[in-house]
Design a protein around this motif. Structure first.
Motif, PDB file in Angstrom:
ATOM      1  N   ASN A  70       0.804  -1.229   0.000  1.00 21.18           N
ATOM      2  CA  ASN A  70       0.000   0.000   0.000  1.00 21.18           C
ATOM      3  C   ASN A  70       0.836   1.278   0.000  1.00 21.18           C
ATOM      4  OD1 ASN A  70      -2.063  -1.855   0.181  1.00 21.18           O
ATOM      5  ND2 ASN A  70      -2.801  -1.200   2.183  1.00 21.18           N
ATOM      6  N   TRP A  71       2.006   1.253  -0.632  1.00 22.99           N
ATOM      7  CA  TRP A  71       2.869   2.423  -0.572  1.00 22.99           C
ATOM      8  C   TRP A  71       2.326   3.583  -1.401  1.00 22.99           C
ATOM      9  CZ3 TRP A  71       5.727   4.693  -4.638  1.00 22.99           C
ATOM     10  CH2 TRP A  71       5.763   3.975  -5.844  1.00 22.99           C
ATOM     11  N   CYS A  72       2.667   4.777  -0.953  1.00 28.72           N
ATOM     12  CA  CYS A  72       2.333   6.019  -1.645  1.00 28.72           C
ATOM     13  C   CYS A  72       3.594   6.884  -1.706  1.00 28.72           C
ATOM     14  CB  CYS A  72       1.246   6.799  -0.920  1.00 28.72           C
ATOM     15  SG  CYS A  72      -0.279   5.892  -0.637  1.00 28.72           S
ATOM     16  N   PRO A  73       3.810   7.606  -2.801  1.00 30.80           N
ATOM     17  CA  PRO A  73       4.990   8.474  -2.887  1.00 30.80           C
ATOM     18  C   PRO A  73       5.047   9.470  -1.728  1.00 30.80           C
ATOM     19  CG  PRO A  73       3.947   8.272  -5.035  1.00 30.80           C
ATOM     20  CD  PRO A  73       3.020   7.622  -4.051  1.00 30.80           C
ATOM     21  N   GLY A  74       6.264   9.713  -1.262  1.00 36.17           N
ATOM     22  CA  GLY A  74       6.488  10.747  -0.257  1.00 36.17           C
ATOM     23  C   GLY A  74       6.335  10.324   1.178  1.00 36.17           C
ATOM     24  N   THR A  75       5.970   9.063   1.423  1.00 35.12           N
ATOM     25  CA  THR A  75       5.733   8.639   2.809  1.00 35.12           C
ATOM     26  C   THR A  75       6.996   8.040   3.433  1.00 35.12           C
ATOM     27  OG1 THR A  75       4.899   6.491   2.052  1.00 35.12           O
ATOM     28  CG2 THR A  75       3.289   8.237   2.389  1.00 35.12           C
ATOM     29  N   ILE A  76       6.990   8.010   4.750  1.00 38.20           N
ATOM     30  CA  ILE A  76       8.044   7.373   5.533  1.00 38.20           C
ATOM     31  C   ILE A  76       7.431   6.145   6.199  1.00 38.20           C
ATOM     32  CG2 ILE A  76       9.772   7.640   7.340  1.00 38.20           C
ATOM     33  CD1 ILE A  76      10.193   9.508   4.955  1.00 38.20           C
ATOM     34  N   LEU A  77       8.016   4.986   5.982  1.00 36.82           N
ATOM     35  CA  LEU A  77       7.466   3.748   6.522  1.00 36.82           C
ATOM     36  C   LEU A  77       7.582   3.718   8.041  1.00 36.82           C
ATOM     37  CD1 LEU A  77       8.830   1.067   4.011  1.00 36.82           C
ATOM     38  CD2 LEU A  77       6.626   2.250   3.966  1.00 36.82           C
ATOM     39  N   GLU A  78       6.576   3.182   8.669  1.00 36.20           N
ATOM     40  CA  GLU A  78       6.603   2.930  10.111  1.00 36.20           C
ATOM     41  C   GLU A  78       6.694   1.436  10.381  1.00 36.20           C
ATOM     42  OE1 GLU A  78       3.220   4.831  11.803  1.00 36.20           O
ATOM     43  OE2 GLU A  78       3.867   6.856  11.246  1.00 36.20           O
ATOM     44  N   ASP A  79       7.323   0.738   9.489  1.00 35.39           N
ATOM     45  CA  ASP A  79       7.464  -0.711   9.555  1.00 35.39           C
ATOM     46  C   ASP A  79       8.807  -1.040  10.208  1.00 35.39           C
ATOM     47  OD1 ASP A  79       7.872  -3.435   9.022  1.00 35.39           O
ATOM     48  OD2 ASP A  79       6.827  -3.344   7.099  1.00 35.39           O
ATOM     49  N   PRO A  80       8.800  -1.663  11.408  1.00 32.91           N
ATOM     50  CA  PRO A  80      10.056  -1.903  12.130  1.00 32.91           C
ATOM     51  C   PRO A  80      10.990  -2.895  11.435  1.00 32.91           C
ATOM     52  CG  PRO A  80       8.231  -3.014  13.219  1.00 32.91           C
ATOM     53  CD  PRO A  80       7.623  -2.132  12.163  1.00 32.91           C
ATOM     54  N   ARG A  81      10.499  -3.615  10.423  1.00 31.03           N
ATOM     55  CA  ARG A  81      11.369  -4.552   9.713  1.00 31.03           C
ATOM     56  C   ARG A  81      12.400  -3.824   8.844  1.00 31.03           C
ATOM     57  NH1 ARG A  81       7.448  -7.948   6.223  1.00 31.03           N
ATOM     58  NH2 ARG A  81       6.728  -5.810   5.829  1.00 31.03           N
ATOM     59  N   TYR A  82      12.145  -2.554   8.574  1.00 33.11           N
ATOM     60  CA  TYR A  82      13.056  -1.778   7.725  1.00 33.11           C
ATOM     61  C   TYR A  82      14.055  -1.063   8.620  1.00 33.11           C
ATOM     62  CZ  TYR A  82      10.116  -2.935   3.795  1.00 33.11           C
ATOM     63  OH  TYR A  82       9.441  -3.642   2.819  1.00 33.11           O
ATOM     64  N   LYS A  83      15.262  -1.595   8.652  1.00 32.55           N
ATOM     65  CA  LYS A  83      16.286  -1.123   9.588  1.00 32.55           C
ATOM     66  C   LYS A  83      17.163  -0.036   8.980  1.00 32.55           C
ATOM     67  CE  LYS A  83      15.055  -4.494  12.379  1.00 32.55           C
ATOM     68  NZ  LYS A  83      14.247  -4.225  13.593  1.00 32.55           N
ATOM     69  N   ASN A  84      17.343  -0.068   7.654  1.00 38.64           N
ATOM     70  CA  ASN A  84      18.336   0.797   7.015  1.00 38.64           C
ATOM     71  C   ASN A  84      17.735   1.895   6.149  1.00 38.64           C
ATOM     72  OD1 ASN A  84      20.556  -0.842   8.002  1.00 38.64           O
ATOM     73  ND2 ASN A  84      19.892  -2.367   6.497  1.00 38.64           N
ATOM     74  N   GLU A  85      16.517   1.684   5.666  1.00 36.81           N
ATOM     75  CA  GLU A  85      15.906   2.687   4.788  1.00 36.81           C
ATOM     76  C   GLU A  85      14.388   2.643   4.928  1.00 36.81           C
ATOM     77  OE1 GLU A  85      15.376   5.658   3.200  1.00 36.81           O
ATOM     78  OE2 GLU A  85      17.426   5.179   2.524  1.00 36.81           O
ATOM     79  N   ARG A  86      13.802   3.783   5.338  1.00 36.17           N
ATOM     80  CA  ARG A  86      12.354   3.848   5.504  1.00 36.17           C
ATOM     81  C   ARG A  86      11.704   4.890   4.596  1.00 36.17           C
ATOM     82  NH1 ARG A  86      11.039   2.925  11.975  1.00 36.17           N
ATOM     83  NH2 ARG A  86      12.222   0.988  12.187  1.00 36.17           N
ATOM     84  N   ARG A  87      12.510   5.608   3.813  1.00 30.78           N
ATOM     85  CA  ARG A  87      11.952   6.564   2.856  1.00 30.78           C
ATOM     86  C   ARG A  87      11.419   5.778   1.662  1.00 30.78           C
ATOM     87  NH1 ARG A  87      17.200  10.057   1.964  1.00 30.78           N
ATOM     88  NH2 ARG A  87      18.009   7.915   2.111  1.00 30.78           N
ATOM     89  N   VAL A  88      10.101   5.802   1.483  1.00 27.35           N
ATOM     90  CA  VAL A  88       9.512   4.964   0.448  1.00 27.35           C
ATOM     91  C   VAL A  88       9.950   5.409  -0.947  1.00 27.35           C
ATOM     92  CG1 VAL A  88       7.342   6.201   0.000  1.00 27.35           C
ATOM     93  CG2 VAL A  88       7.389   3.699  -0.070  1.00 27.35           C
ATOM     94  N   ASP A  89      10.253   6.675  -1.133  1.00 22.32           N
ATOM     95  CA  ASP A  89      10.701   7.135  -2.453  1.00 22.32           C
ATOM     96  C   ASP A  89      12.043   6.515  -2.824  1.00 22.32           C
ATOM     97  OD1 ASP A  89       8.425   8.623  -2.595  1.00 22.32           O
ATOM     98  OD2 ASP A  89       9.390  10.578  -2.379  1.00 22.32           O
ATOM     99  N   VAL A  90      12.910   6.350  -1.845  1.00 23.91           N
ATOM    100  CA  VAL A  90      14.205   5.710  -2.103  1.00 23.91           C
ATOM    101  C   VAL A  90      13.996   4.229  -2.411  1.00 23.91           C
ATOM    102  CG1 VAL A  90      16.441   5.112  -1.105  1.00 23.91           C
ATOM    103  CG2 VAL A  90      15.450   7.375  -0.675  1.00 23.91           C
ATOM    104  N   LEU A  91      13.162   3.572  -1.607  1.00 25.71           N
ATOM    105  CA  LEU A  91      12.876   2.158  -1.851  1.00 25.71           C
ATOM    106  C   LEU A  91      12.205   1.953  -3.207  1.00 25.71           C
ATOM    107  CD1 LEU A  91      11.529   1.234   1.694  1.00 25.71           C
ATOM    108  CD2 LEU A  91      13.772   0.650   0.756  1.00 25.71           C
ATOM    109  N   ALA A  92      11.285   2.841  -3.559  1.00 28.75           N
ATOM    110  CA  ALA A  92      10.584   2.720  -4.831  1.00 28.75           C
ATOM    111  C   ALA A  92      11.531   2.884  -6.009  1.00 28.75           C
ATOM    112  CB  ALA A  92       9.452   3.745  -4.913  1.00 28.75           C
ATOM    113  N   ALA A  93      12.489   3.768  -5.889  1.00 23.66           N
ATOM    114  CA  ALA A  93      13.463   3.954  -6.968  1.00 23.66           C
ATOM    115  C   ALA A  93      14.291   2.689  -7.169  1.00 23.66           C
ATOM    116  CB  ALA A  93      14.367   5.149  -6.659  1.00 23.66           C
ATOM    117  N   ARG A  94      14.685   2.052  -6.065  1.00 21.97           N
ATOM    118  CA  ARG A  94      15.451   0.807  -6.174  1.00 21.97           C
ATOM    119  C   ARG A  94      14.591  -0.315  -6.736  1.00 21.97           C
ATOM    120  NH1 ARG A  94      18.156   1.715  -0.166  1.00 21.97           N
ATOM    121  NH2 ARG A  94      19.650   3.330  -0.840  1.00 21.97           N
ATOM    122  N   ALA A  95      13.347  -0.394  -6.282  1.00 25.24           N
ATOM    123  CA  ALA A  95      12.445  -1.428  -6.786  1.00 25.24           C
ATOM    124  C   ALA A  95      12.148  -1.219  -8.261  1.00 25.24           C
ATOM    125  CB  ALA A  95      11.143  -1.412  -5.988  1.00 25.24           C
TER     126      ALA A  95
END
Length: 519
Positions: free
Chosen positions: A253-278
């Motif tokens: 359910n990701w949306c651009p510009g959000t910061i994840l509140e998911d504790p499984r993400y230890k190194n990167e929680r900026r969804v825009d950065v993750l989306a670019a890699r994905a």
């Protein structure tokens, strides 16, 4: 030739082709296999349209990709195309964009890699095939589905791996449309999982699938995992692909510009950065045209001859943040497709001269898909009255189709992990400025089965078919058999479109034949 015989011949060709240069006569010198790069993950063809086709393969080490192709399986009068490189910088993936591919043909191809240091060291070829669009003199068959390796259900050798791909490979089809969740980068694969039906589901595991993806290499590992399955690789090698994405390529359910509140993400929680890699991983590991995701869009149109145009949507990259979805006006906050994508879609639909226009959407129109209390993930917001929020975009498109008298449009989608057929009619809708249309839902291909979702009555939908039993416990595993794909056949003579929904075994569950409307 019967469709069954044709499918058997396809598999026979792929099997013989995999024997390599000695059998097929590939004009090459194959030196020590320890020195030559080899194809590791099968081959794929995609975005086949307008005399072009993307051929994809991955190597086990850096090398130059060479593709030989012909319109006969003996590769007489073949062409060889190279100058594409599998490098560490692109995940050891390579693509060749074939040009001047003739219409109405079965194209046979084989891929090999040449060592970058020793040009005489060449790996054995791996073969595939695909069809180009006809000029309207033969039927067109397309398949679709969504959701591959979700909810922790991975490659299970006990059930034969990703079995639905083997089932679909038996269909004599021209095109496969994957509607998103091509991988589940936000879900891990464990050796054993307690399934929704109480059984134990056993998985093949890899290091990349042992955690959620955060780095580019971890995202690459999501697609590499699926390619370990033989059924998946064989299917990819015999049918042209058209792929879009949804949410799980990045995060649920990701949306651009959000910061994840998911504790499984230890190194990167900026969804825009993750989306670019994905997104980079998606472009590297699928046969979508191009490698640079900044230069190519996931939303695009595939012209498949005079019978079929496919309009692939991207409901992720341009959306506003998930909310109550009840904005009174259409702006950035209520967008799902975004103004530019909607304008392009309208222009392309108006210009289309295809007998049938298929809108390939990663999310459904009328099904309510939530994102926690008071928030909505898809189009519908649970309010049966006039359109608000993201429904405004859909209302605009539907009104445009009616105003411009654009007929023979259907919507296909996935996302909700069951199959269904929905008929939308202004006679039963709060919003009435549209012509009746169908939405067909299919999936999951290999993931947990859920549903059904509630229908929002804004656009007057009714359920004409539902694939799952009443009272089904959620998260049924693939081994339970409740996995589904869709099929469409356009008759070359009558221009009728027959749509059917099928289960894991290939059994037809429901079908309807739609006559073409007069222009």
């Amino acid at each position: 030739m019967s469709k069954i015989a044709s499918a058997m011949k396809r598999r026979d060709f792929l099997g013989r082709a995999s024997l390599g240069a000695a059998v097929l006569g590939f004009p090459a010198i194959v030196r020590s296999q320890n020195a030559a790069p080899r194809v590791t993950s099968g081959v794929q063809a995609g975005d086949v349209a307008g005399g072009r086709a993307v051929i994809w393969a991955r190597a086990d080490r850096p090398g130059e990709m060479e593709v030989e192709w012909a319109t006969n399986e003996r590769f007489e009068r073949s062409s060889i195309v190279g100058n594409s490189f599998a490098l560490e910088s692109n995940g050891l993936c390579a693509k060749v964009d074939l040009q001047k591919v003739p219409p109405g043909e079965t194209v046979f191809y084989r891929v090999r890699f040449r060592d970058l240091q020793d040009g005489r060291a060449v790996g054995e070829p791996v073969a595939g095939r695909f069809r180009t669009a006809s000029q309207g003199d033969r039927d067109v068959t397309f398949l679709w589905g969504a959701d591959t390796v979700g909810q922790g259900y991975g490659i299970n050798p006990d059930m034969g791996g990703l079995r639905i791909y083997e089932t679909m490979s038996r269909v004599d089809a021209d095109l496969f449309i994957h509607l998103g969740d091509t991988v589940y980068a936000d879900q891990i694969i464990e050796k054993e999982k307690r399934a929704g039906d109480g059984t134990t589901f056993r998985n093949l595991t890899t290091e990349a699938k042992s955690k959620v993806a955060e780095t580019l290499d971890e995202y690459r590992g999501q697609w590499a995992y699926n390619l370990l399955d033989e059924n998946f690789r064989n299917f990819n090698g015999q049918i042209a692909q058209f792929m879009i994405w949804d949410d799980h390529e990045v995060h649920d359910n990701w949306c651009p510009g959000t910061i994840l509140e998911d504790p499984r993400y230890k190194n990167e929680r900026r969804v825009d950065v993750l989306a670019a890699r994905a997104r980079r991983g998606f472009f590297e590991f699928t046969p979508i045209r191009g490698f640079d995701p900044s230069l190519t869009k996931i939303d695009r149109i595939l012209g498949h001859g005079p019978l079929l145009d496919v309009f692939g949507l991207d409901m992720r990259s341009y959306r506003g943040v998930n909310s109550g979805n009840r904005q009174e006006k259409l702006d950035a906050s209520s967008a799902l497709l975004g103004a530019e994508q909607v304008a392009t879609l309208k222009k392309s639909l108006k210009a289309s001269r295809a007998a049938w226009k298929v809108i390939a959407s990663d999310m459904p129109i009328g099904l309510v898909v939530g994102d926690g209390p008071g928030r909505y993930e898809a189009v519908a917001n649970g309010d049966p009255d006039l359109p608000t929020g993201r429904e405004l975009e859909i209302a605009d498109i539907l009104s445009f189709l009616r105003k411009e008298r654009i007929g023979n449009v259907i919507w296909i989608t996935g996302d909700v992990h069951y199959a269904a057929a929905h008929r939308y009619s202004p006679d039963t809708a709060a919003f009435t400025d549209f012509d009746p249309f169908w939405e067909f839902v299919a999936g999951p291909l290999h993931a947990g089965t859920f549903g059904p979702n509630t229908l929002d009555k804004t656009f007057g939908p009714s359920v004409r078919f539902l694939s799952i039993p009443q009272g089904m416990k959620p998260n049924q595993p693939p081994s339970a058999g409740l996995q589904f794909f869709g099929k469409g056949i356009i008759d070359a003579k009558t221009r009728e479109l027959t749509v059917s929904l099928h289960d894991l075994s290939g059994r037809k569950l429901w079908s309807i034949t739609l006559p073409p409307q007069e222009a």
